[in-house]
Design a protein around this motif. Structure first.
Motif, short mmCIF file in Angstrom:
data_model
loop_
_atom_site.label_atom_id
_atom_site.label_comp_id
_atom_site.label_asym_id
_atom_site.label_seq_id
_atom_site.Cartn_x
_atom_site.Cartn_y
_atom_site.Cartn_z
N SER A 39 0.83 -1.20 0.00
CA SER A 39 0.00 0.00 0.00
C SER A 39 0.87 1.26 0.00
CB SER A 39 -0.92 -0.01 1.23
OG SER A 39 -1.66 1.18 1.30
N ALA A 40 1.94 1.24 0.78
CA ALA A 40 2.85 2.39 0.85
C ALA A 40 3.52 2.64 -0.49
CB ALA A 40 3.90 2.17 1.94
N VAL A 41 3.93 1.57 -1.16
CA VAL A 41 4.57 1.69 -2.48
C VAL A 41 3.60 2.29 -3.50
CG1 VAL A 41 5.48 0.38 -4.44
CG2 VAL A 41 6.25 -0.16 -2.12
N GLU A 42 2.39 1.76 -3.54
CA GLU A 42 1.41 2.24 -4.52
C GLU A 42 1.04 3.70 -4.26
OE1 GLU A 42 -2.81 0.87 -6.57
OE2 GLU A 42 -2.14 -0.10 -4.73
N THR A 43 0.80 4.04 -3.00
CA THR A 43 0.44 5.41 -2.66
C THR A 43 1.56 6.37 -3.01
OG1 THR A 43 -0.97 4.66 -0.85
CG2 THR A 43 -0.24 6.94 -0.77
N THR A 44 2.79 5.98 -2.72
CA THR A 44 3.95 6.84 -3.01
C THR A 44 4.10 7.04 -4.51
OG1 THR A 44 5.06 6.05 -1.01
CG2 THR A 44 6.43 7.13 -2.66
N GLU A 45 3.93 5.98 -5.29
CA GLU A 45 4.03 6.10 -6.75
C GLU A 45 2.97 7.05 -7.30
OE1 GLU A 45 3.93 2.39 -8.75
OE2 GLU A 45 6.08 2.05 -8.53
N ILE A 46 1.73 6.86 -6.86
CA ILE A 46 0.63 7.71 -7.35
C ILE A 46 0.92 9.17 -7.03
CG2 ILE A 46 -1.80 8.30 -6.99
CD1 ILE A 46 -2.34 5.31 -6.62
N GLU A 47 1.32 9.44 -5.79
CA GLU A 47 1.57 10.83 -5.38
C GLU A 47 2.74 11.44 -6.14
OE1 GLU A 47 1.74 11.70 -1.22
OE2 GLU A 47 0.13 10.31 -0.73
N CYS A 48 3.78 10.65 -6.38
CA CYS A 48 4.95 11.17 -7.10
C CYS A 48 4.61 11.50 -8.55
CB CYS A 48 6.10 10.18 -7.03
SG CYS A 48 6.94 10.13 -5.42
N TYR A 49 3.95 10.58 -9.24
CA TYR A 49 3.60 10.84 -10.65
C TYR A 49 2.60 11.98 -10.76
CZ TYR A 49 6.06 6.70 -12.34
OH TYR A 49 7.04 5.78 -12.68
N ASP A 50 1.65 12.04 -9.85
CA ASP A 50 0.67 13.13 -9.87
C ASP A 50 1.37 14.47 -9.63
OD1 ASP A 50 -2.02 14.27 -9.83
OD2 ASP A 50 -1.71 14.52 -7.68
N SER A 51 2.27 14.51 -8.67
CA SER A 51 2.99 15.75 -8.36
C SER A 51 3.94 16.14 -9.48
CB SER A 51 3.75 15.59 -7.04
OG SER A 51 2.86 15.32 -5.98
N LEU A 52 4.52 15.15 -10.14
CA LEU A 52 5.39 15.45 -11.29
C LEU A 52 4.64 16.16 -12.40
CD1 LEU A 52 7.59 12.22 -11.51
CD2 LEU A 52 8.44 14.56 -11.30
N THR A 53 3.41 15.71 -12.68
CA THR A 53 2.63 16.38 -13.72
C THR A 53 2.31 17.81 -13.32
OG1 THR A 53 0.51 15.59 -12.83
CG2 THR A 53 1.57 14.22 -14.47
N ALA A 54 2.01 18.03 -12.03
CA ALA A 54 1.74 19.38 -11.55
C ALA A 54 2.96 20.28 -11.73
CB ALA A 54 1.32 19.34 -10.08
N CYS A 55 4.15 19.75 -11.44
CA CYS A 55 5.39 20.51 -11.61
C CYS A 55 5.65 20.82 -13.09
CB CYS A 55 6.57 19.74 -11.03
SG CYS A 55 6.58 19.61 -9.23
N LEU A 56 5.49 19.80 -13.93
CA LEU A 56 5.77 19.98 -15.37
C LEU A 56 4.86 21.03 -15.99
CD1 LEU A 56 6.29 16.24 -16.40
CD2 LEU A 56 8.03 18.03 -16.38
N LEU A 57 3.63 21.09 -15.54
CA LEU A 57 2.68 22.07 -16.09
C LEU A 57 3.01 23.50 -15.66
CD1 LEU A 57 -0.63 20.03 -15.73
CD2 LEU A 57 0.46 20.73 -17.86
N GLN A 58 3.93 23.64 -14.70
CA GLN A 58 4.37 24.98 -14.28
C GLN A 58 5.57 25.46 -15.10
OE1 GLN A 58 2.85 26.84 -11.98
NE2 GLN A 58 1.38 25.26 -11.38
#
Length: 244
Positions: free
Chosen positions: A138-157
């Protein structure tokens, strides 16, 4: 001559060696019984249990061997990098945040293992295979989701947005969590700017189903429909022969 185990009438184990009977201590009996049981259970590992063969300690079934400890350390390090990325993002240090999220994801590389791992699949040379607990998974999946989601937010900036990368990361999030609103919306934006208006509209409509009143989603749906309409008119104009 070989030493053998025999059982007396009083049900006490003794050792027969050189024609004489010698009583065995309780520890000796347990050691011999454990050895025989291990050899029968796991002949392919020379009598060692699967946990011991995988680097999981003494084979007693307890976790905490080098593989499990290394796995736990990797997951914790990934979480730490993710949190550092969140801090950088809040401070609008987007490039630094991107670096932290990538480092978090690198920590998780190789952590995923098959649920159906068998003794024959255990790599005894590099001891890289281990079972994840439900909590770790669960920790691995949650961390992956949050990292990829946050990466897209950063890239769009970014000044020059890499929409191909935004699309890739959004699809990774959606592969884990199909109803992730932000990933749907950002995937729609990415496909729009990449010129794939049909895909863009599909993801944007899915996002609208989740958040019917979101103004950003509604605006991009309108823009996408206008592009599709223009594209359709241009295609129909090509197919219609000019009047003489």
């Amino acid at each position: 001559m070989h030493s053998t185990l025999v059982r007396s009438s009083k049900h006490a184990y003794v050792s027969k060696q050189h024609g004489h009977l010698h009583p065995l201590s309780l520890r000796d009996m347990e050691a011999k019984q454990h050895q025989i049981k291990s050899l029968k259970s796991y002949p392919e590992t020379g009598g060692r249990s699967l946990a011991a063969a995988a680097g999981g300690g003494d084979g007693s079934g307890c976790r905490g061997g080098p593989v499990e400890m290394d796995m736990e350390a990797k997951i914790q390090k990934a979480i730490d990098f993710k949190l550092e990325g969140h801090r950088c993002y809040k401070e609008k240090k987007f490039r630094e945040a991107i670096g932290k999220y990538h480092r978090a994801l690198l920590q998780l590389k190789g952590v995923h293992v098959s649920d159906n791992t068998t003794g024959s699949e255990v790599n005894l040379l590099n001891q890289a295979t281990a079972k994840l607990t439900e909590e770790q998974r669960s920790a691995v999946e949650t961390t992956e989701i949050e990292c990829y989601d946050s990466l897209t937010a950063c890239l769009l900036q970014s000044e020059l947005v890499n929409y191909e990368r935004v699309k890739e990361y959004c699809l990774k999030v959606l592969s884990h969590q199909r109803d992730h609103f932000k990933a749907m919306y950002r995937a729609g934006i990415a496909f729009y700017h990449l010129g794939d208006y049909e895909c863009a509209l599909r993801y944007l409509r899915e996002a609208k189903n989740r958040e019917p009143t979101d103004t950003n989603v509604l605006r991009y749906i309108q823009l996408t429909e206008m592009k599709i309409s223009k594209y359709g008119q241009r295609e129909s104009g090509k197919e219609t022969p000019a009047n003489p």
